[in-house]
Design a protein around this motif. Structure first.
Motif, PDB file in Angstrom:
ATOM      1  N   GLY A   1     -17.576   5.541   4.699  1.00 64.70           N
ATOM      2  CA  GLY A   1     -16.356   5.241   3.968  1.00 64.70           C
ATOM      3  C   GLY A   1     -16.609   4.506   2.671  1.00 64.70           C
ATOM      4  O   GLY A   1     -15.725   4.455   1.821  1.00 64.70           O
ATOM      5  N   GLU A   2     -17.760   3.876   2.511  1.00 66.14           N
ATOM      6  CA  GLU A   2     -17.996   3.113   1.305  1.00 66.14           C
ATOM      7  C   GLU A   2     -18.315   4.017   0.126  1.00 66.14           C
ATOM      8  O   GLU A   2     -18.376   3.590  -1.010  1.00 66.14           O
ATOM      9  CB  GLU A   2     -19.137   2.124   1.543  1.00 66.14           C
ATOM     10  N   ASP A   3     -18.505   5.268   0.357  1.00 63.32           N
ATOM     11  CA  ASP A   3     -18.782   6.204  -0.725  1.00 63.32           C
ATOM     12  C   ASP A   3     -17.471   6.779  -1.231  1.00 63.32           C
ATOM     13  O   ASP A   3     -16.884   7.658  -0.643  1.00 63.32           O
ATOM     14  CB  ASP A   3     -19.697   7.332  -0.219  1.00 63.32           C
ATOM     15  N   ASP A   4     -16.982   6.209  -2.359  1.00 63.44           N
ATOM     16  CA  ASP A   4     -15.720   6.668  -2.915  1.00 63.44           C
ATOM     17  C   ASP A   4     -15.808   8.102  -3.407  1.00 63.44           C
ATOM     18  O   ASP A   4     -14.798   8.751  -3.600  1.00 63.44           O
ATOM     19  CB  ASP A   4     -15.281   5.762  -4.081  1.00 63.44           C
ATOM     20  N   GLY A   5     -17.015   8.605  -3.598  1.00 63.13           N
ATOM     21  CA  GLY A   5     -17.167   9.968  -4.089  1.00 63.13           C
ATOM     22  C   GLY A   5     -17.221  10.991  -2.972  1.00 63.13           C
ATOM     23  O   GLY A   5     -17.453  12.167  -3.213  1.00 63.13           O
ATOM     24  N   ASP A   6     -17.019  10.529  -1.732  1.00 64.48           N
ATOM     25  CA  ASP A   6     -17.061  11.429  -0.587  1.00 64.48           C
ATOM     26  C   ASP A   6     -16.002  12.511  -0.757  1.00 64.48           C
ATOM     27  O   ASP A   6     -14.832  12.221  -0.966  1.00 64.48           O
ATOM     28  CB  ASP A   6     -16.824  10.618   0.689  1.00 64.48           C
ATOM     29  N   ASP A   7     -16.424  13.758  -0.639  1.00 64.09           N
ATOM     30  CA  ASP A   7     -15.506  14.880  -0.845  1.00 64.09           C
ATOM     31  C   ASP A   7     -14.801  15.293   0.434  1.00 64.09           C
ATOM     32  O   ASP A   7     -14.043  16.263   0.421  1.00 64.09           O
ATOM     33  CB  ASP A   7     -16.279  16.084  -1.416  1.00 64.09           C
TER      34      ASP A   7
ATOM     35  N   VAL B   1      -6.760   7.520   4.912  1.00 67.55           N
ATOM     36  CA  VAL B   1      -7.951   6.762   4.501  1.00 67.55           C
ATOM     37  C   VAL B   1      -8.898   6.569   5.679  1.00 67.55           C
ATOM     38  O   VAL B   1     -10.122   6.741   5.553  1.00 67.55           O
ATOM     39  CB  VAL B   1      -7.531   5.395   3.908  1.00 67.55           C
ATOM     40  N   ILE B   2      -8.347   6.237   6.839  1.00 67.56           N
ATOM     41  CA  ILE B   2      -9.179   6.023   8.024  1.00 67.56           C
ATOM     42  C   ILE B   2      -9.814   7.333   8.482  1.00 67.56           C
ATOM     43  O   ILE B   2     -10.993   7.372   8.856  1.00 67.56           O
ATOM     44  CB  ILE B   2      -8.339   5.386   9.152  1.00 67.56           C
ATOM     45  N   CYS B   3      -9.041   8.421   8.462  1.00 64.12           N
ATOM     46  CA  CYS B   3      -9.602   9.731   8.833  1.00 64.12           C
ATOM     47  C   CYS B   3     -10.732  10.119   7.891  1.00 64.12           C
ATOM     48  O   CYS B   3     -11.754  10.677   8.320  1.00 64.12           O
ATOM     49  CB  CYS B   3      -8.510  10.794   8.793  1.00 64.12           C
ATOM     50  N   LYS B   4     -10.562   9.851   6.611  1.00 64.16           N
ATOM     51  CA  LYS B   4     -11.607  10.155   5.621  1.00 64.16           C
ATOM     52  C   LYS B   4     -12.859   9.335   5.910  1.00 64.16           C
ATOM     53  O   LYS B   4     -13.981   9.821   5.798  1.00 64.16           O
ATOM     54  CB  LYS B   4     -11.072   9.847   4.223  1.00 64.16           C
ATOM     55  N   ARG B   5     -12.636   8.077   6.297  1.00 67.40           N
ATOM     56  CA  ARG B   5     -13.755   7.188   6.589  1.00 67.40           C
ATOM     57  C   ARG B   5     -14.521   7.639   7.833  1.00 67.40           C
ATOM     58  O   ARG B   5     -15.745   7.553   7.904  1.00 67.40           O
ATOM     59  CB  ARG B   5     -13.213   5.775   6.787  1.00 67.40           C
ATOM     60  N   LEU B   6     -13.792   8.143   8.832  1.00 69.47           N
ATOM     61  CA  LEU B   6     -14.418   8.577  10.081  1.00 69.47           C
ATOM     62  C   LEU B   6     -14.852  10.030  10.067  1.00 69.47           C
ATOM     63  O   LEU B   6     -15.504  10.495  10.996  1.00 69.47           O
ATOM     64  CB  LEU B   6     -13.443   8.373  11.247  1.00 69.47           C
ATOM     65  N   LYS B   7     -14.422  10.755   9.018  1.00 67.35           N
ATOM     66  CA  LYS B   7     -14.698  12.187   8.926  1.00 67.35           C
ATOM     67  C   LYS B   7     -14.086  12.951  10.115  1.00 67.35           C
ATOM     68  O   LYS B   7     -14.764  13.712  10.809  1.00 67.35           O
ATOM     69  CB  LYS B   7     -16.201  12.465   8.830  1.00 67.35           C
TER      70      LYS B   7
ATOM     71  N   MET C   1      -4.545   2.611  15.173  1.00 69.96           N
ATOM     72  CA  MET C   1      -4.491   1.164  15.338  1.00 69.96           C
ATOM     73  C   MET C   1      -5.796   0.617  15.899  1.00 69.96           C
ATOM     74  O   MET C   1      -6.274  -0.447  15.476  1.00 69.96           O
ATOM     75  CB  MET C   1      -3.313   0.794  16.250  1.00 69.96           C
ATOM     76  N   LYS C   2      -6.401   1.341  16.835  1.00 64.76           N
ATOM     77  CA  LYS C   2      -7.669   0.890  17.404  1.00 64.76           C
ATOM     78  C   LYS C   2      -8.768   0.840  16.350  1.00 64.76           C
ATOM     79  O   LYS C   2      -9.459  -0.175  16.206  1.00 64.76           O
ATOM     80  CB  LYS C   2      -8.099   1.828  18.537  1.00 64.76           C
ATOM     81  N   VAL C   3      -8.908   1.927  15.589  1.00 65.35           N
ATOM     82  CA  VAL C   3      -9.945   1.967  14.557  1.00 65.35           C
ATOM     83  C   VAL C   3      -9.665   0.924  13.488  1.00 65.35           C
ATOM     84  O   VAL C   3     -10.584   0.267  12.980  1.00 65.35           O
ATOM     85  CB  VAL C   3     -10.027   3.372  13.932  1.00 65.35           C
TER      86      VAL C   3
END
Length: 450
Positions: free
Chosen positions: A18-24, A94-100, A110-112
């Motif tokens: 998630g720390e990669d803001d350039g993640d596509d 945002v959370i889904c993007k972070r977890l892929k 809520m758990k994540v």
């Protein structure tokens, strides 16, 4: 439920990704939706999900708030609800993007969020899904209770006209007459069987609104005679009723998850804002006009103010009760599924009587809702209690917590405004829950002990 079988990656790995803001990675492109809905279909479903029994209770809510205060406050609460729903959907993305992952359910989000958020929330992560599910189950069962009281009160109003006073049945006992029909409809396991009835229910709903307008627009009294502001003691009751009416957090998540073009859901002129804008205007209009017509004599459902001798009023009371009865099957399906899928079916893996246990669960849900409805047959106060207790948390506080955690610790904006804004929303949610619930319970106790 969508996202129930999502495989989540370890939180530590997710943080690095998630720390990669350039993640596509785009979660919207990784959703497996069998029958996605168009923007227009989603808007129609959103309107249907928001326009329920709560709209007929809005005139009584205006009696508690005062005319001017009710108009302004309903617009503000509508804006607050829309904003919090936007916040929830964005934060889940945002959370889904972070977890892929393609999507997450509300409890999973809520758990994540608690896992990746401030350390003080980490300890709550294992319990977060249970907490959210409890509020969701109580909320849905509360809606079912409201539906039972609504059907009982409206059908009784028609029956009482044709019965002498000494033969009239008390409302709690009158509701018991409908136990078997309500049990039958919640035992329908395939919702496709209810689809044709839902279409009929939608038609009845819009016809009912037309008849309501016919009655409330006739021979309106002087507008200036109504108080602009109610009492501070009654305002929490107004808040709970309005929140119950406007907030549709469960519907919103499900609709966004099933859209063909989910990116069209948000935005200034997205489906959510357009739908919530229309709903808010409709609720303000219904509350203002109903209170304007009937004033202090307004009842918990505006339909109960219609002339009892009018055949049109009698017909609309019966027809809308049928529509609400059909909706009970849909609303009751949610708590049954939450309880069955998350807490019961795993314990019956080796059982050959799963179907029997499922029907027993459905029977239990009907019994619980009937016991509560018969114990507290106060439609307006029941609506206020459910709205204050459940939706202050689900619709305001929890979305703020999820957003705060989703952007924690270094994406909180200039001067960490996201942190302060979310803390304010959490305070509003907690105060609304405590004050609204206390006022509703106090009013219920007062009414029952008269």
């Amino acid at each position: 439920m969508p996202g129930e079988n999502v495989k989540m990656e370890p939180v530590g790995a997710s943080k690095q990704q998630g720390e990669d803001d350039g993640d596509d990675y785009d979660p919207h492109l990784h959703r497996d939706v069998e029958s996605p809905t168009t923007n227009a279909e989603t808007l129609i479903h959103l309107l249907k999900g928001c326009l329920g029994t709560g709209i007929l209770a809005m005139p009584e809510a205006f009696k508690r708030s005062g005319m001017s205060c009710g108009i302004v406050s309903t617009f503000l609460i509508g804006i607050l609800c829309a904003y919090c729903l936007n916040t929830l959907v964005k934060s889940q993305y945002v959370i889904c993007k972070r977890l892929k992952v393609g999507l997450l359910t509300y409890p999973e989000s809520m758990k994540v969020a608690c896992e990746i958020g401030p350390k003080c929330l980490n300890r709550f992560a294992p319990h977060a899904p249970l907490i959210v599910n409890i509020f969701l189950i109580v909320y849905q069962l509360g809606i079912c209770c409201v539906y039972i009281v609504f059907v009982g009160a409206n059908v009784k109003a028609v029956a009482d006209y044709y019965m002498p006073p000494e033969k009239q049945i008390a409302l709690p006992l009158f509701m018991l007459i409908f136990f078997i029909p309500f049990l039958a409809i919640i035992c329908i396991r395939n919702l496709k069987l209810l689809a044709p009835f839902s279409v009929v229910a939608n038609i009845i709903t819009f016809v009912t609104f037309g008849v309501v307008c016919y009655y409330v627009f006739q021979n309106l009294p002087e507008f200036s005679k109504y108080e602009s502001f109610g009492t501070l003691v009654d305002y929490p009751l107004y808040f709970g009723t309005t929140l119950f009416s406007l907030q549709a957090v469960g519907v919103v998540i499900a609709l966004e998850n099933n859209m063909a073009t989910p990116k069209s859901f948000l935005g200034p002129f997205g489906v959510l804002n357009i739908g919530m804008g229309l709903v808010t205007v409709i609720y303000v209009g219904m509350g203002m006009m109903g209170y304007w017509q009937y004033g202090k004599d307004i009842k918990a459902s505006v339909t109960l103010n219609f002339p009892p001798a009018d055949y049109l009023a009698q017909a609309i009371n019966i027809m809308y009760s049928i529509a609400i009865y059909i909706s009970y099957g849909l609303q009751g399906f949610v708590p049954v599924q939450l309880l069955w899928s998350n807490y019961i079916v795993q314990r019956l893996e080796d059982s050959q009587h799963k179907l029997r246990w499922e029907y027993l669960l459905r029977f239990g849900c009907v019994v619980v809702t009937f016991v509560l409805a018969m114990t507290i047959p106060l439609l307006g106060l029941f609506i206020s209690l459910v709205g204050s207790f459940c939706l202050s948390a689900l619709g305001i506080a929890f979305p703020a917590i999820i957003e705060l955690c989703a952007y924690w610790p270094d994406k909180l904006g200039p001067c960490r405004y996201v942190l302060f804004k979310d803390i304010l929303l959490i305070i509003i949610g907690v105060v609304g829950l405590l004050a609204g619930s206390y006022s509703a319970i106090l009013a219920i106790v007062t009414e029952l002990t008269k």
